[in-house]
Design an enzyme around this catalytic site. Structure first.
Site, PDB file in Angstrom:
ATOM      1  N   ARG A  84       3.867  11.926  18.034  1.00 52.58           N
ATOM      2  CA  ARG A  84       3.001  10.882  17.464  1.00 52.58           C
ATOM      3  C   ARG A  84       1.594  11.466  17.399  1.00 52.58           C
ATOM      4  NH1 ARG A  84       4.489   7.112  20.382  1.00 52.58           N
ATOM      5  NH2 ARG A  84       2.950   6.963  22.043  1.00 52.58           N
ATOM      6  N   ASP A 121      -0.836  -9.352  49.650  1.00 56.79           N
ATOM      7  CA  ASP A 121      -2.184  -9.892  49.426  1.00 56.79           C
ATOM      8  C   ASP A 121      -3.093  -8.866  48.732  1.00 56.79           C
ATOM      9  OD1 ASP A 121      -2.281  -8.186  51.512  1.00 56.79           O
ATOM     10  OD2 ASP A 121      -3.456  -9.470  52.828  1.00 56.79           O
ATOM     11  N   TYR A 165      10.683  10.447  16.164  1.00 60.64           N
ATOM     12  CA  TYR A 165      11.314  10.483  17.483  1.00 60.64           C
ATOM     13  C   TYR A 165      12.790  10.795  17.277  1.00 60.64           C
ATOM     14  CZ  TYR A 165       6.991   7.903  17.949  1.00 60.64           C
ATOM     15  OH  TYR A 165       5.672   7.523  17.863  1.00 60.64           O
ATOM     16  N   HIS A 225      -2.540  -0.705  14.630  1.00 62.77           N
ATOM     17  CA  HIS A 225      -2.933  -2.049  15.062  1.00 62.77           C
ATOM     18  C   HIS A 225      -4.448  -2.099  15.136  1.00 62.77           C
ATOM     19  CE1 HIS A 225      -3.663  -0.158  18.999  1.00 62.77           C
ATOM     20  NE2 HIS A 225      -2.521   0.486  18.796  1.00 62.77           N
ATOM     21  N   HIS A 248       7.403   3.604  25.118  1.00 55.94           N
ATOM     22  CA  HIS A 248       6.523   3.161  26.213  1.00 55.94           C
ATOM     23  C   HIS A 248       6.883   3.871  27.519  1.00 55.94           C
ATOM     24  CE1 HIS A 248       5.349  -0.792  23.972  1.00 55.94           C
ATOM     25  NE2 HIS A 248       4.868   0.290  23.408  1.00 55.94           N
ATOM     26  N   ASP A 254      -7.827   4.728  21.988  1.00 59.34           N
ATOM     27  CA  ASP A 254      -6.351   4.751  21.985  1.00 59.34           C
ATOM     28  C   ASP A 254      -5.939   5.945  21.135  1.00 59.34           C
ATOM     29  OD1 ASP A 254      -3.671   4.282  21.948  1.00 59.34           O
ATOM     30  OD2 ASP A 254      -3.766   2.407  20.815  1.00 59.34           O
ATOM     31  N   GLU A 307      -1.243   5.720  13.546  1.00 56.56           N
ATOM     32  CA  GLU A 307      -0.428   6.434  14.520  1.00 56.56           C
ATOM     33  C   GLU A 307       1.032   6.579  14.127  1.00 56.56           C
ATOM     34  OE1 GLU A 307       0.354   4.159  18.166  1.00 56.56           O
ATOM     35  OE2 GLU A 307      -1.097   2.675  17.507  1.00 56.56           O
ATOM     36  N   HIS A 358       8.421   2.183  14.719  1.00 64.80           N
ATOM     37  CA  HIS A 358       7.279   1.292  14.969  1.00 64.80           C
ATOM     38  C   HIS A 358       6.347   1.266  13.759  1.00 64.80           C
ATOM     39  CE1 HIS A 358       4.514   4.697  15.788  1.00 64.80           C
ATOM     40  NE2 HIS A 358       5.469   5.219  16.527  1.00 64.80           N
ATOM     41  N   GLU A 414      -2.223   9.903  16.836  1.00 67.79           N
ATOM     42  CA  GLU A 414      -2.908   8.605  16.746  1.00 67.79           C
ATOM     43  C   GLU A 414      -4.415   8.783  16.783  1.00 67.79           C
ATOM     44  OE1 GLU A 414      -2.210   5.968  20.106  1.00 67.79           O
ATOM     45  OE2 GLU A 414      -2.855   4.233  18.926  1.00 67.79           O
ATOM     46  N   HIS A 474      -4.498  -3.596  21.739  1.00 65.69           N
ATOM     47  CA  HIS A 474      -3.863  -4.230  20.571  1.00 65.69           C
ATOM     48  C   HIS A 474      -4.747  -5.443  20.283  1.00 65.69           C
ATOM     49  CE1 HIS A 474       0.337  -2.342  21.436  1.00 65.69           C
ATOM     50  NE2 HIS A 474      -0.599  -1.461  21.184  1.00 65.69           N
ATOM     51  N   ASP A 525      -0.360   9.844  25.121  1.00 67.91           N
ATOM     52  CA  ASP A 525      -1.003   8.668  24.520  1.00 67.91           C
ATOM     53  C   ASP A 525      -1.889   8.083  25.608  1.00 67.91           C
ATOM     54  OD1 ASP A 525      -1.726   6.215  23.464  1.00 67.91           O
ATOM     55  OD2 ASP A 525       0.282   5.723  22.725  1.00 67.91           O
TER      56      ASP A 525
HETATM   57  N1  GLY Z   1      -1.249   3.070  23.431  1.00 66.80           N
HETATM   58  C1  GLY Z   1      -0.661   1.938  22.873  1.00 66.80           C
HETATM   59  C2  GLY Z   1      -0.509   2.065  21.423  1.00 66.80           C
HETATM   60  O1  GLY Z   1      -0.688   3.138  20.890  1.00 66.80           O
HETATM   61  O2  GLY Z   1      -0.271   1.123  20.737  1.00 66.80           O
HETATM   62 MN    MN Z   2      -2.112   2.467  19.461  1.00 66.32          MN
HETATM   63 MN    MN Z   3      -1.699   4.734  21.803  1.00 66.04          MN
END
Ligand code: GLY
Ligand code: MN
Ligand code: MN
Length: 442
Positions: free
Chosen positions: A414, A38, A390, A356, A244, A273, A386, A352, A416, A363, A261
């Site tokens: 990365r 709950d 890798y 975005h 992820h 982000d 970004e 990737h 970003e 996103h 990240d």
């Molecule tokens: N943190 C999620 C992305 O960079 O898309």
């Molecule tokens: Mn991002």
């Molecule tokens: Mn990110």
């Protein structure tokens, strides 16, 4: 209990209805969702509902009714005031608060959202705007009311004749940020950037990823934000090659890089982000420095491509070309860059897209393409840039490409930033987070 500037939401509803034309819109809030037994997850409002109302309680439903007279066009169904319930779960605005503080023309308690009442509100609307497939609690009610209108159409001659999606219009409004939204994004980015700066200062070999995560998220909360906008990724060494990775449980090793990240969400849900990658012991190895320089060059070139009239596609293509050419120079790829890009022979190292849209959702909503045509960047659009690399054994090396030497493996990088399109180019909203090689080393 925060009340945001009501005029902003009123203006958004007006613009939305103007574009929606004759349709009456039904926009539901989020429901509380269970974490386990709950215990609930912290409440997170639906971004479309929040964009149009600024109302931050679960279960509510907004009706926007262009066919009704002025003063009856914005109806909110909300949780009623209930002292016994509020003792357990906290303050509610109730129907009076919805009118007085949120500008609703009319407000009802949620249990009055019945077939009869909805039928009466929708009477005279030429179409219904409702997003099918997203709101399981209210969808049967909406369909039933519409179905009944159609059943009786031969006698009454009155029914909404179309069910339309409100989202393309709403999301195209959300995609172009107004100056006050950019201000909120700047704030989210600044606090997120401060957290990255703190994290780099305290990181040492032997710490746990989770300790660094705690410092970042403590800064988010201490700065008055809602906390992380998404599950923070704090990934040492090879963990950074899991895009992820969110376990954040490993020990930080001397000689590895740390990829973070993380971004916060401010009171009215605008998000930062940001990703930064730096050496855990303060010095890049030769291979780490080569790859970091390459990702940084790709990111800087891609940011330069952000301006009105360009596309997210072009931003990605710019980063990709720099990465592929650099990887060929380093011997990690072989052949002509155009051919490598065309065949996708780089995807075991960069799998990737380069960014975005960013806004109320991390996103964020809004189309990237309209059929064959990529959507052009316009002033007010905000996107992440970004690129990354890798290097691991997880994906097979494409035929014709060189096997990866051990010295490169376990490097995940990365970088970003969050970038707003301005009239003549761009503004890097997350610029307070350093990224030069000098700043990343200590
Ligand atoms: N943190 C999620 C992305 O960079 O898309
Ligand atoms: Mn991002
Ligand atoms: Mn990110």
């Amino acid at each position: 209990m925060t009340v945001f500037n009501l005029d902003i939401y009123a203006l958004r509803r007006e613009r939305f209805l103007e574009q929606l034309g004759v349709a009456a819109a039904i926009i539901p809030a989020s429901e509380l969702t269970m974490h386990h037994a709950d215990c609930e997850w912290p409440f997170r409002q639906d971004s479309d509902f929040f964009y149009l109302t600024g109302f931050d309680e679960p279960g509510a439903v907004a009706l926007l009714l262009p066919h009704r007279p002025k003063g009856e066009r914005f109806v909110l169904f909300v949780q009623p005031k209930d002292p016994a319930a509020e003792v357990w779960t906290g303050f509610r605005w109730g129907t009076e608060g919805a009118v007085k503080h949120y500008g609703a023309d009319i407000a009802h308690p949620l249990d009055q959202l019945t077939e009869k009442r909805l039928t009466s509100y929708l009477q005279g609307a030429e179409a219904i705007a409702f997003r099918i497939g997203r709101h399981p609690k209210i969808e049967p009610l909406v369909l039933s009311v519409w179905g009944r209108q159609l059943d009786t159409y031969s006698h009454t001659g009155i029914a909404a004749l179309g069910l339309v999606a409100p989202t393309p219009i709403l999301h195209s409004l959300r995609l172009r940020k107004e100056p006050h939204e950019l201000e909120r994004l700047r704030e989210a980015c600044l606090i997120s950037a401060e957290a990255h700066e703190l994290a780099r200062q305290i990181t040492k070999p032997g710490m746990k990823e989770s300790e660094v995560q705690a410092v970042i998220e403590a800064h988010f909360r201490a700065s008055g934000t809602r906390g992380p906008a998404y599950t923070s990724i704090v990934a040492g060494g090879d963990n950074a090659c899991v895009l992820h990775y969110t376990a954040n449980t490993a020990l930080l090793q001397d000689g590895d890089l740390l990829l973070i990240d993380a971004g916060c969400s401010v009171a009215d849900y605008y998000n930062g982000d940001i990703t930064r990658t730096f050496p855990i012991n303060g010095r890049f190895s030769a291979e780490q420095k080569e790859l970091y320089s390459l990702v940084l060059a790709a990111q800087e070139a891609a940011i330069q491509a952000v301006r009105p009239g360009e596309t997210a596609e072009k931003v990605h293509a710019t980063a990709l070309r720099v990465l592929v050419e650099g990887l060929v120079d380093l011997g990690l790829l072989e052949g002509d860059p155009d051919g490598i890009i065309e065949r996708g022979d780089y995807r075991h190292l960069y799998m990737h897209r380069t960014g975005h849209w960013l806004g109320l959702d991390v996103h964020d909503v809004g189309a990237y393409r309209l059929g064959e045509r990529p959507v052009e960047l316009e002033t007010g659009v905000v996107l992440t840039v970004e690129p990354g690399l890798y290097v691991s054994d997880r994906l097979a090396v494409p035929e014709g490409q060189p096997e990866i030497e051990e010295c490169w493996k376990g490097i995940g990088i990365r970088i970003e930033d969050d970038v707003a399109v301005t009239e003549h180019g761009h503004e890097v909203l997350s610029q307070a987070a350093e990224k030069s090689i000098v700043a990343m080393e200590r």
